[in-house]
Every structure is written in structure tokens, then in C-alpha cells.
Design an enzyme around this catalytic site. Structure first.
Site, short mmCIF file in Angstrom:
data_model
loop_
_atom_site.label_atom_id
_atom_site.label_comp_id
_atom_site.label_asym_id
_atom_site.label_seq_id
_atom_site.Cartn_x
_atom_site.Cartn_y
_atom_site.Cartn_z
N HIS A 62 -26.07 133.81 157.29
CA HIS A 62 -27.13 132.82 157.07
C HIS A 62 -28.14 133.41 156.10
CE1 HIS A 62 -28.79 135.33 160.22
NE2 HIS A 62 -29.96 134.70 160.21
N HIS A 64 -31.52 133.95 156.30
CA HIS A 64 -32.77 134.60 156.68
C HIS A 64 -32.90 135.90 155.89
CE1 HIS A 64 -33.42 132.39 160.77
NE2 HIS A 64 -34.01 131.78 159.75
N ASP A 66 -33.72 138.87 156.50
CA ASP A 66 -33.17 140.14 157.00
C ASP A 66 -31.64 140.19 156.92
OD1 ASP A 66 -33.18 138.18 159.07
OD2 ASP A 66 -32.88 139.75 160.58
N HIS A 67 -31.04 139.20 156.21
CA HIS A 67 -29.59 139.22 156.03
C HIS A 67 -29.19 139.12 154.56
CE1 HIS A 67 -28.57 138.80 160.36
NE2 HIS A 67 -29.84 138.45 160.37
N HIS A 139 -28.47 128.96 165.66
CA HIS A 139 -29.58 129.77 165.17
C HIS A 139 -30.67 128.92 164.52
CE1 HIS A 139 -31.59 133.44 164.32
NE2 HIS A 139 -31.38 133.44 163.02
N HIS A 268 -28.05 144.06 165.64
CA HIS A 268 -29.24 143.27 165.39
C HIS A 268 -30.26 143.50 166.50
CE1 HIS A 268 -31.58 139.57 164.35
NE2 HIS A 268 -31.10 139.77 163.15
ZN ZN Z 1 -31.55 138.39 161.62
ZN ZN Z 2 -31.73 134.94 161.52
#
Ligand code: ZN
Ligand code: ZN
Length: 397
Positions: A62, A64, A66-67, A139, A268
């Protein structure tokens, strides 16, 4: 065919001193596939035993931050290295195309072709002897999980049966092994089932990305060899997990149990956790749980050759020289003990693991600090983790 997963980043939301945010490198034979690309992923690769390969495919769960914040820097590095011929495909959920449209002004002109590909849950990528199945996760944003599913392999070749049938030792045997019938010189037709055992299952590896516990994950992970499930929180923070659509270690373990997988790897982790406390929580429900650190890897052999195996430092470069380590070794705190007896117990335990710990009266608060050389900190944490003592033994990183 070797299959393993290198954990390059195992932290949630932001990097911590010990963990980088989300990224995994899947190695299957000669293939190198990156899953998620958080901030600092190219450096994690450079620091690993793998180095930074000229990746041809990146899979995002996805969008976000942090990815995926590691993408612009990595794409730029590929350009600076003079990459031209090799195209790069970035798979991800809806929104990946728009992401690259927005990144264009920052990336400038790239000398190689870049193909964003949007996938919807349920899409399947056929890739020869295996496929990627994507699945829905919970999510709150466009997000997908990935399941690598290998095809069944032909059964074992029965040499005795082939001898008895008069199949000559030559290319005919290869043809039969490949699943095709052969005609012998005397005119007899031999079919593969006459010389092959029952088909052998392939392997299955499932990456959820960020998700609350979900029946769609249970379904996608059914009988997987390895389920890599997020575990941002412990059960104490269940309410936060619900609000933010993440999972607790307990919930990830319940998913693993329902899906009847062989091994569960938690990742995570919120920076507030060291790892062992989440491992203990999950193992109470699903014993085959591991919590890899950055640069650990998990090897997945064919089922008949054994269970998946966590290899500590499996993706790390060869150890630095002992001289370097000694020079680096100031003493750091590994645990706090309530009294001398407890402190000495920890010291003994560490001595068994070959680590010289010192006991120091804590300056403040309650109890005694147990100190180890910084270079031995990871090994010391492993030793304490192996004993599975209560959570509070491990100092905050
Ligand atoms: Zn994340
Ligand atoms: Zn996320």
C-alpha cells in the site's frame, strides 16, 4: 530451487535505532524481488549481504509513507549507476500510477523505463512455475497482500520402475520426468504416471502488509509454509490496533492458527517493542512464531526437506573484524534485576552463551543493571529471549 525472504525492515511507521521500516527481499533461484520500499531501503540492501541489485520488479502492499518513501532515492540511484536497458515494474494497489505522476518532477528524467502496474485484490500474476495471488486486507486504504504459490512438482522418478519397463537411460527419462509420454523402439508407449510418484506440493509464502485481522488473510494464507503477518501492537494496545486497522501479536497468531500455516513471522513492530514480548504473546497461541530482526532471513525448503527456518543474520554481511568489535565495545545495559540473586542468574545465563556480563548498581530507580559489551548486545538479547523469561527483563532498545 532455493527460496528465502530477507527481512530488511521490520519496524512500523518510523525507523528505530534497531529496526528500519518495511522492506523484504524475496530470493527465489536467481530472482530478486523487493516487497515494500520504506525510507532507507536502498541503504539496508547495501548494508546486507545482497547489496543493491538492479531490481526489475518491486511490489508495494500500500502507499503509506512507511512502505514507499524509499522509492524515489532508489530509482535515482539506479539512474546514477547508468541503468538504461533494464525496465523496472512497480506493482501495487490502486494509486500507484498517480504516485509516479506526482513523483515525476522530483525524479527528473529516468534513463530506463518505469512501469507502474495497479493490481486489484484477487488479481493473479502467472510466472511460469509459480504465481502471485493478491488478496484483500483490512487497512482502510487501497492495500493488497501477496501470496507466492508454487505449482505442484512432478513426483519422484522411479528408476526401478523405469528399468523394469525397459526405458533406456537417456533423453527418454528426461521426457517422462517432464510429464510427457515416450515411445520406445519396440513401439510401446510409456506414460509418465508409470515411472513417476505422486506429485509433490510446491511452497507457499504469504505477505500481508499492514492489516487488521481479516478472514480474507486466513483464506489467502491457508496452509502456507510461511505467513509474514504484521504485528504492530501487543494485546494491551488492542484498542489502538482497532482504531488504526493494525493487528496485535495475539491476533496475528489466531490468523496463523486458523490458516494452519507452518510458520508465522511477525513484523511491522511499533518502535515501543523489542520483539521478544510479542513473540511470547503469539507463541502462547501459535508456537511456531518468530520475530525476525533486520537482516534475519527465513529459508523455506520444499516440504519434504523440512520446515521453514529462521536464519539469524541470514541476510547480514560477514562479521566485522574482532579488533573493530573490541574497539567499539563499550558496556551497555541488557537488563534490570530486582536483586543480586536475579542479577547473577542473568549473568550466569549470559556466561553460558559466552558473554561476559557485569553487574552494576543502578544509579536511579530500583534494582541492578546487568551490562554487556555493546558488540554482544544482540547475542545477549537472543540468549535471554531463548530463556523466555518475563517481558521486563529486556531493556528498552
Ligand atoms: Zn505501515
Ligand atoms: Zn499502513
Amino acid at each position: 530451487m532455493d527460496l528465502d525472504l530477507v527481512f530488511l525492515g521490520t519496524s512500523a511507521s518510523m525507523p528505530s535505532a534497531r529496526r528500519a521500516p518495511a522492506a523484504f527481499l524475496l530470493r527465489r533461484g536467481g530472482e530478486r524481488l523487493l516487497f515494500d520500499c520504506a525510507e532507507g531501503t536502498q541503504r539496508q540492501l547495501q548494508r546486507s549481504a545482497v547489496g543493491l541489485p538492479d531490481l526489475e520488479e518491486i511490489f508495494l502492499t500500500h502507499l503509506h509513507a512507511d512502505h514507499m518513501l524509499g522509492l524515489p532515492g532508489m530509482l535515482k540511484t539506479f539512474a546514477l549507476r547508468g541503468r538504461e536497458e533494464l525496465a523496472l515494474t512497480v506493482y501495487g494497489p490502486k494509486g500507484v500510477r498517480e504516485l509516479f505522476t506526482k513523483l515525476r518532477p522530483f525524479l527528473g528524467r529516468l534513463p530506463y523505463a518505469l512501469h507502474p502496474v495497479e493490481l486489484a485484490p484477487g488479481d493473479v500474476l502467472e510466472r511460469g512455475d509459480y504465481r502471485f495471488e493478491t488478496f484483500r486486507v483490512e487497512h482502510g486504504v487501497a492495500a493488497i497482500g501477496y501470496a507466492l504459490v508454487e505449482r505442484e512438482r512432478p513426483g519422484r522418478f522411479d528408476v526401478e520402475a523405469a528399468d523394469a519397463l525397459g526405458v533406456p537411460a537417456g533423453p527418454e527419462r528426461g521426457t517422462l520426468q517432464g510429464g510427457e509420454p515416450v515411445t520406445l523402439v519396440d513401439g510401446r508407449v510409456i506414460t509418465p504416471d508409470a515411472v513417476l510418484g505422486t506429485p509433490r506440493p510446491g511452497r507457499k509464502l504469504v505477505l500481508t502488509g499492514d492489516t487488521a485481522p481479516s478472514p480474507t488473510v486466513v483464506q489467502a494464507a491457508y496452509r502456507a509454509d510461511l505467513l509474514v503477518h504484521e504485528s504492530t501492537f501487543s494485546e494491551e494496545e488492542k484498542e489502538r490496533a482497532r482504531e488504526t486497522l493494525h493487528a496485535t501479536a495475539t491476533e496475528a497468531a489466531q490468523v496463523a492458527q486458523l490458516a494452519d500455516v507452518r510458520m508465522l513471522a511477525l513484523t511491522h513492530l511499533s518502535p515501543r517493542y523489542a520483539g521478544p514480548e510479542l513473540a511470547r504473546e503469539a507463541r502462547a497461541i501459535f508456537p511456531e512464531t518468530v520475530v525476525p530482526r533486520d537482516f534475519d532471513s527465513i529459508e523455506i525448503p520444499y516440504p519434504e526437506r523440512g520446515a521453514p527456518r529462521l536464519v539469524k543474520g541470514g541476510g547480514a554481511p560477514a562479521r566485522e573484524s574482532p579488533y573493530h568489535q573490541a574497539a567499539m565495545s563499550r558496556m551497555v545495559q541488557i537488563a534490570t534485576a530486582g536483586d543480586v540473586t536475579e542479577a547473577e542468574q542473568i549473568q550466569d545465563l549470559l556466561r553460558d552463551a559466552g558473554i561476559d556480563a557485569e553487574i552494576e548498581t543502578a544509579v536511579a530507580e530500583d534494582g541492578l543493571n546487568v551490562m554487556v559489551p555493546e558488540a554482544a548486545l544482540e547475542a545477549a538479547q537472543d540468549a535471554i529471549e531463548a530463556l523466555s523469561e518475563p517481558d521486563d527483563l529486556i531493556a528498552e532498545p
